[in-house]
Design a protein around this motif. Structure first.
Motif, PDB file in Angstrom:
ATOM      1  N   GLN A 111       5.148   7.173 -40.235  1.00 43.83           N
ATOM      2  CA  GLN A 111       5.961   7.725 -39.158  1.00 43.83           C
ATOM      3  C   GLN A 111       5.472   9.101 -38.732  1.00 43.83           C
ATOM      4  OE1 GLN A 111       8.750   6.431 -37.309  1.00 43.83           O
ATOM      5  NE2 GLN A 111       8.124   8.249 -36.151  1.00 43.83           N
ATOM      6  N   LYS A 112       4.912   9.870 -39.682  1.00 38.53           N
ATOM      7  CA  LYS A 112       4.413  11.208 -39.346  1.00 38.53           C
ATOM      8  C   LYS A 112       3.228  11.128 -38.383  1.00 38.53           C
ATOM      9  CE  LYS A 112       6.006  13.565 -43.520  1.00 38.53           C
ATOM     10  NZ  LYS A 112       5.633  14.376 -44.705  1.00 38.53           N
ATOM     11  N   VAL A 113       2.384  10.119 -38.568  1.00 39.81           N
ATOM     12  CA  VAL A 113       1.256   9.938 -37.664  1.00 39.81           C
ATOM     13  C   VAL A 113       1.757   9.554 -36.272  1.00 39.81           C
ATOM     14  CG1 VAL A 113      -0.891   8.681 -37.263  1.00 39.81           C
ATOM     15  CG2 VAL A 113      -0.190   9.216 -39.590  1.00 39.81           C
ATOM     16  N   ILE A 114       2.757   8.695 -36.233  1.00 44.89           N
ATOM     17  CA  ILE A 114       3.344   8.302 -34.952  1.00 44.89           C
ATOM     18  C   ILE A 114       3.905   9.521 -34.228  1.00 44.89           C
ATOM     19  CG2 ILE A 114       5.129   6.911 -33.839  1.00 44.89           C
ATOM     20  CD1 ILE A 114       2.795   5.307 -35.049  1.00 44.89           C
ATOM     21  N   THR A 115       4.561  10.393 -34.976  1.00 44.71           N
ATOM     22  CA  THR A 115       5.128  11.615 -34.383  1.00 44.71           C
ATOM     23  C   THR A 115       4.026  12.492 -33.796  1.00 44.71           C
ATOM     24  OG1 THR A 115       6.968  11.575 -35.946  1.00 44.71           O
ATOM     25  CG2 THR A 115       6.506  13.673 -34.845  1.00 44.71           C
ATOM     26  N   VAL A 116       2.935  12.639 -34.536  1.00 40.92           N
ATOM     27  CA  VAL A 116       1.810  13.448 -34.050  1.00 40.92           C
ATOM     28  C   VAL A 116       1.210  12.822 -32.794  1.00 40.92           C
ATOM     29  CG1 VAL A 116      -0.526  14.246 -34.575  1.00 40.92           C
ATOM     30  CG2 VAL A 116       1.267  14.418 -36.303  1.00 40.92           C
ATOM     31  N   LEU A 117       1.029  11.499 -32.790  1.00 41.46           N
ATOM     32  CA  LEU A 117       0.500  10.812 -31.611  1.00 41.46           C
ATOM     33  C   LEU A 117       1.359  11.094 -30.380  1.00 41.46           C
ATOM     34  CD1 LEU A 117      -0.519   7.300 -33.007  1.00 41.46           C
ATOM     35  CD2 LEU A 117      -2.029   8.880 -31.812  1.00 41.46           C
ATOM     36  N   LYS A 118       2.666  10.984 -30.549  1.00 39.15           N
ATOM     37  CA  LYS A 118       3.572  11.179 -29.406  1.00 39.15           C
ATOM     38  C   LYS A 118       3.595  12.630 -28.949  1.00 39.15           C
ATOM     39  CE  LYS A 118       6.710   7.321 -30.445  1.00 39.15           C
ATOM     40  NZ  LYS A 118       8.088   6.930 -30.828  1.00 39.15           N
ATOM     41  N   GLU A 119       3.670  13.561 -29.904  1.00 39.23           N
ATOM     42  CA  GLU A 119       3.732  14.980 -29.550  1.00 39.23           C
ATOM     43  C   GLU A 119       2.448  15.430 -28.868  1.00 39.23           C
ATOM     44  OE1 GLU A 119       6.192  17.207 -29.685  1.00 39.23           O
ATOM     45  OE2 GLU A 119       7.493  15.541 -30.272  1.00 39.23           O
TER      46      GLU A 119
ATOM     47  N   LYS B 221       7.240   0.884 -32.075  1.00 41.87           N
ATOM     48  CA  LYS B 221       7.622   0.919 -30.650  1.00 41.87           C
ATOM     49  C   LYS B 221       6.898   2.028 -29.904  1.00 41.87           C
ATOM     50  CE  LYS B 221      10.612  -2.260 -31.738  1.00 41.87           C
ATOM     51  NZ  LYS B 221      10.288  -3.685 -31.475  1.00 41.87           N
ATOM     52  N   ILE B 222       5.642   2.237 -30.211  1.00 44.31           N
ATOM     53  CA  ILE B 222       4.866   3.281 -29.545  1.00 44.31           C
ATOM     54  C   ILE B 222       4.264   2.714 -28.266  1.00 44.31           C
ATOM     55  CG2 ILE B 222       2.725   2.737 -30.803  1.00 44.31           C
ATOM     56  CD1 ILE B 222       2.152   5.744 -30.904  1.00 44.31           C
ATOM     57  N   SER B 223       4.233   3.504 -27.196  1.00 46.67           N
ATOM     58  CA  SER B 223       3.735   3.015 -25.912  1.00 46.67           C
ATOM     59  C   SER B 223       2.216   3.116 -25.854  1.00 46.67           C
ATOM     60  CB  SER B 223       4.341   3.819 -24.763  1.00 46.67           C
ATOM     61  OG  SER B 223       3.931   5.169 -24.817  1.00 46.67           O
ATOM     62  N   ILE B 224       1.632   2.374 -24.923  1.00 41.88           N
ATOM     63  CA  ILE B 224       0.174   2.292 -24.848  1.00 41.88           C
ATOM     64  C   ILE B 224      -0.467   3.620 -24.461  1.00 41.88           C
ATOM     65  CG2 ILE B 224       0.011   1.595 -22.414  1.00 41.88           C
ATOM     66  CD1 ILE B 224      -2.112  -0.490 -23.381  1.00 41.88           C
ATOM     67  N   GLU B 225       0.288   4.477 -23.752  1.00 37.56           N
ATOM     68  CA  GLU B 225      -0.285   5.760 -23.334  1.00 37.56           C
ATOM     69  C   GLU B 225      -0.606   6.660 -24.525  1.00 37.56           C
ATOM     70  OE1 GLU B 225       2.203   8.523 -21.260  1.00 37.56           O
ATOM     71  OE2 GLU B 225       4.020   7.879 -22.345  1.00 37.56           O
ATOM     72  N   ASN B 226       0.022   6.416 -25.670  1.00 37.56           N
ATOM     73  CA  ASN B 226      -0.246   7.233 -26.848  1.00 37.56           C
ATOM     74  C   ASN B 226      -1.610   6.930 -27.478  1.00 37.56           C
ATOM     75  OD1 ASN B 226       2.335   8.852 -27.437  1.00 37.56           O
ATOM     76  ND2 ASN B 226       3.113   6.776 -27.067  1.00 37.56           N
ATOM     77  N   PHE B 227      -2.269   5.873 -26.997  1.00 38.86           N
ATOM     78  CA  PHE B 227      -3.625   5.565 -27.452  1.00 38.86           C
ATOM     79  C   PHE B 227      -4.686   6.068 -26.473  1.00 38.86           C
ATOM     80  CE2 PHE B 227      -1.168   1.838 -29.252  1.00 38.86           C
ATOM     81  CZ  PHE B 227      -1.140   2.351 -30.544  1.00 38.86           C
ATOM     82  N   ASN B 228      -4.253   6.799 -25.449  1.00 44.27           N
ATOM     83  CA  ASN B 228      -5.190   7.312 -24.441  1.00 44.27           C
ATOM     84  C   ASN B 228      -6.078   8.427 -24.997  1.00 44.27           C
ATOM     85  OD1 ASN B 228      -4.361   5.648 -22.379  1.00 44.27           O
ATOM     86  ND2 ASN B 228      -3.036   7.179 -21.388  1.00 44.27           N
ATOM     87  N   ASN B 229      -7.265   8.566 -24.369  1.00 45.50           N
ATOM     88  CA  ASN B 229      -8.120   9.760 -24.492  1.00 45.50           C
ATOM     89  C   ASN B 229      -8.608  10.047 -25.906  1.00 45.50           C
ATOM     90  OD1 ASN B 229      -7.850  10.327 -21.675  1.00 45.50           O
ATOM     91  ND2 ASN B 229      -5.809  11.166 -22.104  1.00 45.50           N
ATOM     92  N   PHE B 230      -8.975   9.004 -26.625  1.00 45.60           N
ATOM     93  CA  PHE B 230      -9.601   9.176 -27.933  1.00 45.60           C
ATOM     94  C   PHE B 230     -11.122   9.055 -27.803  1.00 45.60           C
ATOM     95  CE2 PHE B 230      -5.430   8.471 -29.766  1.00 45.60           C
ATOM     96  CZ  PHE B 230      -5.495   9.143 -30.984  1.00 45.60           C
ATOM     97  N   TYR B 231     -11.820   9.777 -28.658  1.00 48.22           N
ATOM     98  CA  TYR B 231     -13.265   9.619 -28.788  1.00 48.22           C
ATOM     99  C   TYR B 231     -13.533   8.821 -30.067  1.00 48.22           C
ATOM    100  CZ  TYR B 231     -13.508  13.158 -25.186  1.00 48.22           C
ATOM    101  OH  TYR B 231     -13.358  13.850 -24.014  1.00 48.22           O
ATOM    102  N   PHE B 232     -14.298   7.755 -29.926  1.00 45.37           N
ATOM    103  CA  PHE B 232     -14.574   6.863 -31.054  1.00 45.37           C
ATOM    104  C   PHE B 232     -16.025   7.059 -31.488  1.00 45.37           C
ATOM    105  CE2 PHE B 232     -15.516   3.121 -33.424  1.00 45.37           C
ATOM    106  CZ  PHE B 232     -14.317   2.646 -33.924  1.00 45.37           C
TER     107      PHE B 232
ATOM    108  N   LYS C  10      -6.423   0.841 -27.545  1.00 44.66           N
ATOM    109  CA  LYS C  10      -5.950  -0.536 -27.368  1.00 44.66           C
ATOM    110  C   LYS C  10      -6.934  -1.313 -26.491  1.00 44.66           C
ATOM    111  CE  LYS C  10      -2.962  -3.986 -27.354  1.00 44.66           C
ATOM    112  NZ  LYS C  10      -2.822  -4.879 -28.521  1.00 44.66           N
ATOM    113  N   SER C  11      -7.425  -0.662 -25.442  1.00 42.57           N
ATOM    114  CA  SER C  11      -8.408  -1.287 -24.555  1.00 42.57           C
ATOM    115  C   SER C  11      -9.687  -1.617 -25.316  1.00 42.57           C
ATOM    116  CB  SER C  11      -8.725  -0.351 -23.384  1.00 42.57           C
ATOM    117  OG  SER C  11      -9.802  -0.839 -22.621  1.00 42.57           O
ATOM    118  N   LEU C  12     -10.124  -0.694 -26.161  1.00 49.00           N
ATOM    119  CA  LEU C  12     -11.340  -0.918 -26.941  1.00 49.00           C
ATOM    120  C   LEU C  12     -11.211  -2.161 -27.825  1.00 49.00           C
ATOM    121  CD1 LEU C  12     -14.115  -0.069 -28.040  1.00 49.00           C
ATOM    122  CD2 LEU C  12     -12.921   1.454 -29.639  1.00 49.00           C
TER     123      LEU C  12
END
Length: 492
Positions: A143-151, A53-64, A7-9
């Motif tokens: 929704q499956k991707v969202i689940t993986v992001l959160k888990e 309704k996914i929180s911003i922390e779920n976008f943390n720590n990715f390598y682009f 999100k920051s990027l």
């Protein structure tokens, strides 16, 4: 490369766009050029994810845009936890390349031994795609991707440099040292190798006959050449290989177990007996030292209307009578420019080792390099034999003058092969010897005196030894403290 919040990027991109800091097709983020089409696809992906309704922390720590060192394999988005790896590729529109890209990603990520989640997001229609267990491409519920992001966010996310978890040697398949994996197709060519392979195939289809593949040690010439051979053999072509030198164990395995037709240069006439080959390959062509023999081979190829593919590197010669074959005319030439075998630490060290003046311009780390000194060969021998995880390469003695008094024979112990025998091969860790024959001249260039009763250049043999290493290199300096002191200054 550092992990980022996606999100920051995107917000950085939007601000830079408003202030006109964006080029036509890319923008610079922390020294990396990011394609506009990719960042805009990422922006749409995040908007879609936030609708769940996914929180911003779920976008943390990715390598682009991470690339595996040496290999150059790039991923759009990667994130790692202790138990899983998440990969999301970004596409502006649906293409036929999506499936093949995910299959490649699966191959490279499989070596991490983690649960893999591999997806492609298509911005055009806001869809998610994934591979099933049979490598078939299937559309997936967002929704499956969202689940993986959160888990994955709940797990222990790894933010160390990903270079530490990718081991390039896992992907460096050699036809000689990993023959079964090569035959089974457990490898992928780099983009550069693939491009040359396609150009050669197209040129053959257009009637061209003579080709030359060049590239420095570690550029992937051998894998590309043998991959081309395998491809044409599968389509029913008769292909014969001439190896300029003696056959190694990998050659013998290819011949005996997989029915390849490979002969050493001294037996080249055998390939034209009975049914002539459709394609003739000359590997390590730079080592040819008999022009009459070369002309005879070309004459037979021309007479039988065969295709010729040569492969070699002018730097990998072992005496002054070699190297001229690289300069032959009337061939279509292709050059590999990248280095995929030797890691950056080794590559930089080798450059500076051969020319000490380069240390003022090239950063050298001792991360994968060790320099050791012993007074005599007996101590060095005991030490080398204790290094069980290293492959020792010896100097080639004159085959016509076997005597323990010959300088090269002093170092011919417990070796995986001589400088001649290891050409075209690669080894995880390599250890070798420098002795009193070697010195730096007044210009700080590494030089070597002639070895007694030996026609081969010791410097060229040494170069062949050190360029066989994939990960680590150790040089044992014997009885030459001045040389040792010069080398260790490289790291100052």
């Amino acid at each position: 490369m550092k992990a980022i919040n996606l999100k920051s990027l995107v917000e950085i991109y939007e601000h830079n766009k408003l202030t006109h800091c964006i080029k036509d097709k890319s923008f610079n983020f922390c020294g990396n050029e990011i394609k506009i089409v990719d960042i805009e696809s990422l922006e749409k992906f995040i908007l879609q994810a936030q609708s769940y309704k996914i929180s911003i922390e779920n976008f943390n720590n990715f390598y682009f845009g991470y690339s595996i060192p040496q290999i150059g394999k790039e991923f759009d988005l990667l994130r790692f936890s202790d138990s899983s790896v998440l990969n999301i590729e970004l596409k502006s529109e649906h293409t036929e390349k999506i499936q093949n890209q995910l299959i490649k990603n699966k191959y490279y990520l499989n070596f991490l031994n983690k649960q893999m989640y591999l997806y492609t997001y298509v911005a055009q229609d806001n869809t998610i795609w994934k591979l099933d267990d049979n490598n078939e491409l299937k559309q997936c519920d967002f929704q499956k991707v969202i689940t993986v992001l959160k888990e994955q966010t709940k797990n222990n996310i790894i933010t160390d440099n990903p270079d530490k978890i990718f081991i390039p040697s896992n992907y460096l398949i050699s036809p000689f040292n990993k023959t079964q994996e090569f035959i089974s197709g457990e490898y992928f060519l780099t983009n550069e190798q693939e491009e040359i392979e396609k150009k050669i195939e197209k040129s053959i289809n257009n009637g061209h006959k003579y080709f030359l593949i060049t590239g420095e040690a570690g550029s992937g010439k051998t894998l590309l050449t043998y991959s081309i051979v395998k491809k044409y053999m599968k389509t029913g072509h008769k292909v014969s290989l001439i190896h300029v030198g003696n056959l190694n164990n990998g050659h013998i395995t290819l011949c005996e177990d997989f029915k390849w037709n490979i002969c050493p240069i001294k037996n080249w006439k055998a390939i034209f007996e009975n049914t002539p080959p459709d394609i003739v390959v000359i590997d390590e062509v730079q080592r040819m030292n008999n022009k009459k023999q070369f002309d005879e081979i070309i004459s037979n190829i021309s007479k039988n209307n065969s295709i010729l593919i040569m492969s070699g590197d002018k730097k990998q010669t072992l005496n002054n009578n070699e190297g001229w074959a690289i300069d032959v005319s009337n061939v279509t030439k292709f050059q590999l420019t990248g280095k995929i075998r030797t890691n950056k630490d080794l590559a930089n060290f080798i450059i500076v080792l051969l020319d000490l003046k380069r240390k003022h311009h090239i950063k050298v780390s001792d991360q994968n390099i060790n320099i050791t000194f012993f007074n005599n060969i007996q101590e060095a021998k005991q030490y080398i034999q204790s290094k069980k995880d290293y492959s020792y390469i010896s100097y080639t003695p004159n085959t016509g003058f076997y005597s323990p008094l010959c300088d090269a024979h002093k170092y011919d112990f417990s070796t995986i092969g001589t400088s001649h025998q290891v050409i075209g091969q690669e080894f995880e860790n390599v250890i070798t010897v420098l002795d009193s024959h070697f010195y730096y001249d007044e210009d700080d260039i590494l030089k070597a005196r002639k070895i007694t009763h030996n026609p081969y250049s010791p410097l060229k043999m040494f170069f062949q030894q050190i360029t066989r290493a994939i990960n680590k290199l150790e040089i044992v300096v014997v009885g030459n403290i001045e040389l040792y002191n010069k080398i260790v200054q490289i790291f100052e």
